[in-house]
Design an enzyme around this catalytic site. Structure first.
Site, PDB file in Angstrom:
ATOM      1  N   SER A 144      40.771  36.392 -24.677  1.00 55.78           N
ATOM      2  CA  SER A 144      40.081  36.976 -23.267  1.00 55.78           C
ATOM      3  C   SER A 144      39.212  38.149 -23.870  1.00 55.78           C
ATOM      4  O   SER A 144      38.912  38.229 -24.712  1.00 55.78           O
ATOM      5  CB  SER A 144      41.501  37.572 -22.992  1.00 55.78           C
ATOM      6  OG  SER A 144      40.869  38.625 -22.424  1.00 55.78           O
ATOM      7  N   TYR A 157      48.356  42.741 -24.275  1.00 57.21           N
ATOM      8  CA  TYR A 157      47.907  42.582 -24.224  1.00 57.21           C
ATOM      9  C   TYR A 157      46.403  42.210 -24.525  1.00 57.21           C
ATOM     10  O   TYR A 157      46.312  40.800 -25.206  1.00 57.21           O
ATOM     11  CB  TYR A 157      47.524  41.540 -21.931  1.00 57.21           C
ATOM     12  CG  TYR A 157      46.722  40.512 -21.545  1.00 57.21           C
ATOM     13  CD1 TYR A 157      47.235  39.316 -21.678  1.00 57.21           C
ATOM     14  CD2 TYR A 157      45.646  40.484 -22.049  1.00 57.21           C
ATOM     15  CE1 TYR A 157      46.533  38.036 -21.686  1.00 57.21           C
ATOM     16  CE2 TYR A 157      44.599  39.808 -21.556  1.00 57.21           C
ATOM     17  CZ  TYR A 157      45.308  38.507 -20.793  1.00 57.21           C
ATOM     18  OH  TYR A 157      43.665  37.256 -20.640  1.00 57.21           O
TER      19      TYR A 157
HETATM   20  P1  NAD Z   1      47.992  31.791 -15.057  1.00 53.76           P
HETATM   21  O1  NAD Z   1      49.375  32.612 -14.142  1.00 53.76           O
HETATM   22  O2  NAD Z   1      47.685  31.547 -13.351  1.00 53.76           O
HETATM   23  O3  NAD Z   1      48.739  30.361 -15.611  1.00 53.76           O
HETATM   24  C1  NAD Z   1      49.652  31.129 -16.665  1.00 53.76           C
HETATM   25  C2  NAD Z   1      50.434  29.205 -17.559  1.00 53.76           C
HETATM   26  O4  NAD Z   1      51.137  30.166 -18.387  1.00 53.76           O
HETATM   27  C3  NAD Z   1      51.312  29.341 -16.143  1.00 53.76           C
HETATM   28  O5  NAD Z   1      51.416  27.704 -15.982  1.00 53.76           O
HETATM   29  C4  NAD Z   1      52.943  29.653 -16.994  1.00 53.76           C
HETATM   30  O6  NAD Z   1      53.922  28.983 -16.498  1.00 53.76           O
HETATM   31  C5  NAD Z   1      52.734  29.295 -17.949  1.00 53.76           C
HETATM   32  N1  NAD Z   1      52.967  30.533 -18.690  1.00 53.76           N
HETATM   33  C6  NAD Z   1      53.225  31.700 -18.770  1.00 53.76           C
HETATM   34  N2  NAD Z   1      54.553  32.080 -19.854  1.00 53.76           N
HETATM   35  C7  NAD Z   1      55.213  31.278 -19.740  1.00 53.76           C
HETATM   36  C8  NAD Z   1      56.482  30.645 -20.435  1.00 53.76           C
HETATM   37  N3  NAD Z   1      57.368  32.090 -21.026  1.00 53.76           N
HETATM   38  N4  NAD Z   1      56.867  29.369 -21.174  1.00 53.76           N
HETATM   39  C9  NAD Z   1      56.397  28.534 -20.310  1.00 53.76           C
HETATM   40  N5  NAD Z   1      54.612  28.539 -19.688  1.00 53.76           N
HETATM   41  C10 NAD Z   1      54.373  29.617 -19.271  1.00 53.76           C
HETATM   42  O7  NAD Z   1      47.310  32.671 -15.466  1.00 53.76           O
HETATM   43  P2  NAD Z   1      45.681  31.936 -16.137  1.00 53.76           P
HETATM   44  O8  NAD Z   1      44.745  32.791 -15.645  1.00 53.76           O
HETATM   45  O9  NAD Z   1      45.919  30.459 -15.685  1.00 53.76           O
HETATM   46  O10 NAD Z   1      46.051  32.254 -17.817  1.00 53.76           O
HETATM   47  C11 NAD Z   1      45.814  30.757 -18.290  1.00 53.76           C
HETATM   48  C12 NAD Z   1      45.456  31.520 -19.748  1.00 53.76           C
HETATM   49  O11 NAD Z   1      44.011  32.180 -19.689  1.00 53.76           O
HETATM   50  C13 NAD Z   1      46.417  32.557 -20.352  1.00 53.76           C
HETATM   51  O12 NAD Z   1      46.201  32.798 -21.669  1.00 53.76           O
HETATM   52  C14 NAD Z   1      44.968  34.128 -20.298  1.00 53.76           C
HETATM   53  O13 NAD Z   1      46.362  34.975 -20.657  1.00 53.76           O
HETATM   54  C15 NAD Z   1      44.537  33.642 -19.933  1.00 53.76           C
HETATM   55  N6  NAD Z   1      43.350  34.587 -19.423  1.00 53.76           N
HETATM   56  C16 NAD Z   1      43.033  34.240 -18.304  1.00 53.76           C
HETATM   57  C17 NAD Z   1      42.502  34.916 -17.656  1.00 53.76           C
HETATM   58  C18 NAD Z   1      42.000  34.873 -16.196  1.00 53.76           C
HETATM   59  O14 NAD Z   1      40.911  35.784 -15.520  1.00 53.76           O
HETATM   60  N7  NAD Z   1      42.592  34.196 -14.828  1.00 53.76           N
HETATM   61  C19 NAD Z   1      41.544  35.632 -18.142  1.00 53.76           C
HETATM   62  C20 NAD Z   1      41.285  35.315 -19.535  1.00 53.76           C
HETATM   63  C21 NAD Z   1      41.788  34.669 -20.577  1.00 53.76           C
END
Ligand code: NAD
Length: 252
Positions: A144, A157
């Protein structure tokens, strides 16, 4: 040269494939030829359809990654369906926001468990399978901007994602000799459920947008190229590195 990016016949496990960035990476890997085992607590119907539309096979594995309990089953279901595993994308992640003065132990543990602890133990299990297969393999972790910056109101986080970069380097050091590449992708500010609260705060949304050199928030499709690259032979000599896919945020 393009053959180096071809994933035909490869098998990828993608955690958190039900939505957002996981769904986007599952689709991209499938478009490069990989079969996908999508892991999530909720239905992966949409990701499954995108993978099958790309012409490869999709397996849904329902699992709660807040503990290490499902780790063995994730691998065994993948092997039962596809007979092998080549790629692990550790994408599942959650965020909790509260002032550090009031941050609860539950918000600390919940985030660290999914974002770092299960990520490590699933990587360990899959890496042991790579070693047993004698094939090497690819592990892609999700970092991230808060792997580099402190952030605010995101104590667990920021800690977990800073940990992901360090762990990516350590695992690369230990496993490169088995032909296993461990790298990470650090997404910038992307339009997914994870950033819903942030985007609903109009002032914060505009403030972030104004700092992104590319002039727009990212989308799940933006991660496809980096995911396929790190999953493919094209990245065979890249170990322990984190690629930022951030529209220039870190360069600013
Ligand atoms: P999101 O909330 O849309 O998706 C998260 C996914 O993780 C979902 O499929 C959810 O079901 C799964 N998940 C969460 N907790 C879980 C659990 N206990 N068991 C099984 N599955 C679980 O978020 P996203 O933005 O798609 O995030 C994906 C990754 O990218 C994460 O690690 C997030 O921290 C990282 N990220 C996102 C961003 C952003 O701007 N969206 C930026 C940096 C990093």
């Amino acid at each position: 040269m393009l053959d180096l990016f071809d994933l035909t016949g490869k098998v990828a496990i993608v955690t958190g494939a039900s939505t957002g960035l996981g769904e986007g990476m599952a689709k991209a890997l499938a478009q490069a030829g990989a079969n996908v085992a999508g892991v999530a607590r909720t239905s992966c119907e949409s990701a499954g359809k995108k993978v099958e539309d790309a012409g490869t096979r999709f397996l849904e594995i329902r699992a709660d990654l807040s503990s290490t309990e499902p780790v063995e089953r994730i691998l065994s279901e993948t092997l039962k369906a596809f007979g092998r595993v080549d790629i692990l994308v550790n994408n599942a992640g959650i965020i909790r926001r509260a002032d550090a003065l009031e941050f609860s132990e539950k918000d600390w543990d919940d985030v660290m468990n999914v974002n770092l602890k299960t990520l490590f133990f699933l990587s360990q299990r899959v890496a042991n399978e790579f070693v047993r297969q004698g094939t090497g393999g690819k592990i892609i972790n999700t970092a991230s901007m808060l792997s580099y910056q402190g952030g605010i109101r995101t104590a667990s986080y920021t800690s977990s994602k800073s940990g992901v970069i360090g762990l990516t380097r350590l695992l690369a050091n230990e496993w490169a000799k088995y032909g296993i590449n461990v790298n990470a992708i650090a997404p910038g500010y992307m339009v997914t459920n994870n950033t819903k609260a942030l985007r609903e705060d109009k002032a914060r949304y505009e403030e972030i947008l104004g700092r992104i050199p590319a002039g727009r928030w990212g989308t799940p499709e933006d991660l496809g190229g980096a995911a396929v690259f790190l999953a493919s032979r094209a990245s065979d000599y890249i170990h322990g590195f984190t690629i930022a896919v951030d529209g220039g945020w870190l360069a600013r």
